[in-house]
Scaffold this active site. Sequence first.
Site, PDB file in Angstrom:
ATOM      1  CD  GLN A 126      -2.182   1.352   2.866  1.00 30.34           C
ATOM      2  OE1 GLN A 126      -1.350   1.154   3.755  1.00 30.34           O
ATOM      3  NE2 GLN A 126      -3.395   1.786   3.129  1.00 30.34           N
ATOM      4  CB  SER A 152       4.556  -3.514   5.767  1.00 24.48           C
ATOM      5  OG  SER A 152       3.196  -3.404   5.521  1.00 24.48           O
ATOM      6  CD  GLU A 159      -4.568   0.715   7.789  1.00 21.37           C
ATOM      7  OE1 GLU A 159      -5.135   1.788   7.562  1.00 21.37           O
ATOM      8  OE2 GLU A 159      -3.336   0.605   7.856  1.00 21.37           O
ATOM      9  CB  SER A 179       1.853   6.974   5.036  1.00 18.00           C
ATOM     10  OG  SER A 179       0.750   6.575   5.788  1.00 18.00           O
ATOM     11  CD  GLU A 236      -1.976  10.652  19.682  1.00 17.33           C
ATOM     12  OE1 GLU A 236      -1.627   9.994  18.682  1.00 17.33           O
ATOM     13  OE2 GLU A 236      -1.515  10.444  20.820  1.00 17.33           O
TER      14      GLU A 236
END
Lengths: 401, 401, 372, 372
Positions: free
Chosen positions: A120, A155, A238, A123, A371
């Site tokens: 994936q 990953s 996810e 990010s 968070e």
Amino acid sequence: MSSVPTDAPLDAPALRERVAEFVSRYDPATTKQEDFLAARFDAGLAWVHFPPGEGGLGAPRSLQETVDAEFARFGFTPTGRERLVIGLGMAAPTILAFGTPEQRQRYLRPLYTGAELWCQLFSEPGAGSDLAALGTRAVQEGDSWVLNGQKVWTSLAHHADWAILLARTDPDVPKHQGLTYFICDMRAPGVEVRPLRQLTGEAEFNEVYLNDVRIPDTQRLGSVGEGWRVAQTTLMNERVSIGGQPEPREGGLIGTVTDTWRSRPDLRTPGTHDELLRLWVRAEAARLTKERLRQQLAAGQPGPEGSAAKLAFAELNQEISGVELEMLGQEGLTYTDWTFRRPEGIEFTERDAGFHYLRSKGNSIEGGTSEVLRNIIAERVLGLPAEPRTDKDLAWKDLPR
Amino acid sequence: MSSVPTDAPLDAPALRERVAEFVSRYDPATTKQEDFLAARFDAGLAWVHFPPGEGGLGAPRSLQETVDAEFARFGFTPTGRERLVIGLGMAAPTILAFGTPEQRQRYLRPLYTGAELWCQLFSEPGAGSDLAALGTRAVQEGDSWVLNGQKVWTSLAHHADWAILLARTDPDVPKHQGLTYFICDMRAPGVEVRPLRQLTGEAEFNEVYLNDVRIPDTQRLGSVGEGWRVAQTTLMNERVSIGGQPEPREGGLIGTVTDTWRSRPDLRTPGTHDELLRLWVRAEAARLTKERLRQQLAAGQPGPEGSAAKLAFAELNQEISGVELEMLGQEGLTYTDWTFRRPEGIEFTERDAGFHYLRSKGNSIEGGTSEVLRNIIAERVLGLPAEPRTDKDLAWKDLPR
Amino acid sequence: MSETTPDLLYTDVEEELRSSVRALLADKSPVSAVLGRVDEGGAAVVDSALWQELAGLGTTGLPLDEELGGSGATFREAAVVAEELGRGLAPVPYLGSAVMVTSALMSLGRDEAALLEALATGGSVAALAVGLATAPDAPFPTSVRAAADGTLSGTVEGVADAIAADRLLVPASGPEGPALCLVDAAETRRSAVVSLDMTRPLTDVDVSGASGRLVASGQRADTALRAALVNGCALLSAEQLGIAEWALETTVDYVGTRTQFGRPVGSFQALKHRLADLWVGVSQARAVVRNAADAVAAESSEVELNASLAQSFVSDVAVRATEEAVQLHGGIGFTWEHPLHLYLKRAKSDAIALGTPDRHRRVLSRLADIPS
Amino acid sequence: MSETTPDLLYTDVEEELRSSVRALLADKSPVSAVLGRVDEGGAAVVDSALWQELAGLGTTGLPLDEELGGSGATFREAAVVAEELGRGLAPVPYLGSAVMVTSALMSLGRDEAALLEALATGGSVAALAVGLATAPDAPFPTSVRAAADGTLSGTVEGVADAIAADRLLVPASGPEGPALCLVDAAETRRSAVVSLDMTRPLTDVDVSGASGRLVASGQRADTALRAALVNGCALLSAEQLGIAEWALETTVDYVGTRTQFGRPVGSFQALKHRLADLWVGVSQARAVVRNAADAVAAESSEVELNASLAQSFVSDVAVRATEEAVQLHGGIGFTWEHPLHLYLKRAKSDAIALGTPDRHRRVLSRLADIPS
């Protein structure tokens, strides 16, 4: 054993019968796993809720558990599937939901059998919690897109054949509107994978640099500018995946530490005893909560407890491993090995206490920070009002960075 | 004993000499306290940093401690001053900073001697942490102001002669700009004081209703519309006042509970022992921090630790009292008395465990909530960026309520 | 309770000392350089050149009289140095040599004046041969035996600062009970341990066959060892304070500049409140550390209590500060390339070093009369 | 470990039961009415009319067979009632009569069928004469002595629900050891205690001179008392869950409407994160409570472990929920006029009732083989 009529109702007994019939034809003891899985895909028993011809039967999703359990009962539980987690858990549902018939035809079967591995590419260094702010650019040239940018925390990138990827196709509109979702060939020229060493000394993840990588428009998933909506499907899949089996008491790190406590009377102190008991109680509460969620899902009543489960898991792992190290005293001052390496499927609980402590720090960052999860719970579950936002309507290129 | 030359330098030895000279004239053993204090005020030994004629000598503020210690050494420590806390701690510095010569002349001396008691009319039901949003209206009529509104959480209002009061004189400007600061006669017609019963069963505080209360313009403190700035002086003096003497180890609630632990072996368990030790350590850390702040103030290096001290005090009191109740077990299930009453100076630590538990809940609300204190620390001490604000520039009357 | 009120402030001299050490570290041992050293591992981690510079500044002999090559100051000043060395994660043998061995030898009066002077001036480096996790109330170690002729036998595991030392002060079980022996480090076999704290590498020390010189025995040896460990606790807490301060400041800086959702993440109230709470903890740690250092300097009768108070309080603050720092840095804080992990590892190891907070609470239970 | 996987969901029947009880309380016992009752104090706090309505709904005899006047359900359903009674802070003797005495008598088979039926139908109210803080692993009480002729002597302090009871089940020390005796409450002297929990008033009960009828002795008496206390723990945790849910929901509602700084205070992230964490705790409490109730209903061999798990976990969640509620309501939560304080007092008392979390962790230490 009788063959299964194709117009049978798709309920649990019928599916059990289909599995039995399938196993009578493909003996798990003698069939090669990849062939077995390919046949299972073709029989619609891969993901029963997927459409016929695409690994499923169009059955209710809740019946998947029945099928998996039945296969397990017949002695077939596929192995070595750890590397398929992104393909199976995230790429597949997204391709199913947004893929063209050609795309579904091309990708789903090898994804399921494990012939092709997925990663994936979401990010970026500048876009973590605020994923929609990502800056990897995709510029259209003819019937291809040219990509430039940098992705992190990937990953499996060093093993993967394909990636699901999110890129910015229009910087002049607000950030959520200018994204497009692609399938990227990880062997394409310009894709450079570098290990990203983490504080444990290992590199589980990668940085992926994209330098003029060409992606054919046929590998676009969903419409141009619709990437954020497509990504929601990926991300919804996810969060903590709840397995089919109840987790036993003292599963996970609490079991490791409690066993150390039992076998090492020399380490016991009254204060540590109290700490361990408190953690044991919390771990048991977290386990029962996950079990309750599993039962809700099985009963078709999905609850919002998935985010809570991940939050609790991260906190517990961090606290338990912290106590473990202090409990070990002098032994806790050592570490097994700082040498740079790329780990392959080593069980977390089997590592040393220092590794537990360090690796668990990532649990509250990876896959949605604690968070962000608290924001989700506060706003989506509790319905608390959102904070004032200034970044939703500005063109991406004008955002502060 | 020689008389003190008026042009002597205002240093510690000189002030000690002044005190000695004063005590030689007014024997604390035989002089009535109010007279003694009046004379002390006139001698400039009330607040040495105030101007001559207004209770002081214009000396450095840090010398006040020397003077107080010297009076104490001569056997004079005024008693019954608990009720003067608002007058001495908040009204006096504000009147000094913003009062006209007539106001300073009128109010400071009886405030200091205790002849007149003061209270504070700031908070309102709709304006707690967001004090600047208060809605008590003051409308000018000739050379008076007519006030209407409701104030809450007013201690001492049922005894007070005077109040410092904040009211809205202009609702058409942003909230911080439309406030004016007044001195209110608590005996004036239209001032109604009602006890505000709290969860302990007692009423330490009051609600104060203002119905067409007339305040002469001569009792305005500072300019019209300048109330917020004036109030800052008052509030700066509200946060934890650090006494002149070091606090002994196990002062406060931790001492009470640790003594119970020592005298009651029947209550001891290993788990509670660990909890008590953790709290003892934290209480000792908080005590030393307060002592360090005291030393900083004495050395003329005030630090921002005052907010931290209040925050820590509230948390500790709440946690210690929670453990105290559970430690007491069956005894913790009882309470002394729920009867409505108005307490007068009963020492907190001498009350029962249930009272400790309940009363301490107020410690994180009164005098600045813990949330507001954290904001202050984050923004003013750590310099973290402020949150986006939408309420600072809107006219008060247009704010959401 | 306490005899006199401790001085909890920093003197001007102490602030000057802080500035010199901080400037030296910024120049000679920036954290990027430390990060490079840890990849070397073992003895290469220790920065001997920096140690000589620190000796040159007079920081290695602060509590010693000037005639002993020291600065004629006290452990209060040494604690300020420890704060800065923690803050900079300087890989030097301060704790072992300048604090623990120095404390042990100082408790013997003038007996070991020559060695003290060598330690103070940087001519020699010594380590205390105990496992780093040894608490001040532990029984006198017996893993090493001293024969009547001074020959030692046995092994000590997980010794700090031994890798850089030329002398080892070895607690041993002698013919007449507790014994403190000095040995030449070259006579021992030291094997590097893979340490959780990469910037304070530990060593297993096999002293078998080495000839020890007896410097104290019996009660005197015990007293010297306790002094080393208790002073070690007080000064270690100063180091922990430095770590916590670095972690807090670095995090405040980071969240003030890192932008997500169109705002600096440091403007989000949940983060602000956590950092405010952390700041409160660090402020309290500062008072507790000053108090412990002052007790050591004043040779207070409550030094043990105040050192244990410091270890039980400040250990947790430093760990929390570094853990919060990792979390609030997000992904970057989890990487090898950012120095944060070195602080996390140091903070957690320091919490175990010289006794865990749990162990020190048990000490307090005894010293503050809070019986179990 | 566990024999079968417990059912942690609510059945449709349970959800219907919840709705009926909630509707009844909203109608007959809104929290404003409860607030009014506590000012009366003592026996007046208890709402006997509401108790009869609850009996009419069949909620007081849920685990009893229909031939005993019960509903033929289990303690799982009773736990849902307990959640709602906690949520509504209903001042009725459910814990004492419908849970603890009923459990004790059920463990005696059909011996006490008549009384069980009277309890189930509302014809009688009973209380267990033990101090409310009694933990399930406490030794059999000895503060009351039973003579051979059944005459009792002694006092029990701090008994819950006794003020409303006509019968008391009294553990006593009899001529042949542990004895459980039934006495007519009118024969005892009951003095109201000023209770921290204003909605569950406690009583000191002096049974001296009362004639007790022996219902069980020896091991059988012990087993019956343990059943009462263990089931009490499980059902008390359900009540605590109801309290925590009320506190969380009430606070979420309040911060969603209370405006400060031009925004609802519930839009401030620090508050949101605290409430999110609290919601996680409440979700976990729900699973733990269902698990304990299921263990009671299934007569699991691990019922004691699961009941202690519930008491040690849910007590803290309920206390935290009510404490956070007070704090996040600001000043109004500190007043007598707002009902929040009644929940705070109940939550803290419930944490002590039937053993503190600390006490239950010690039980778990034994049952889960985590030795000290």
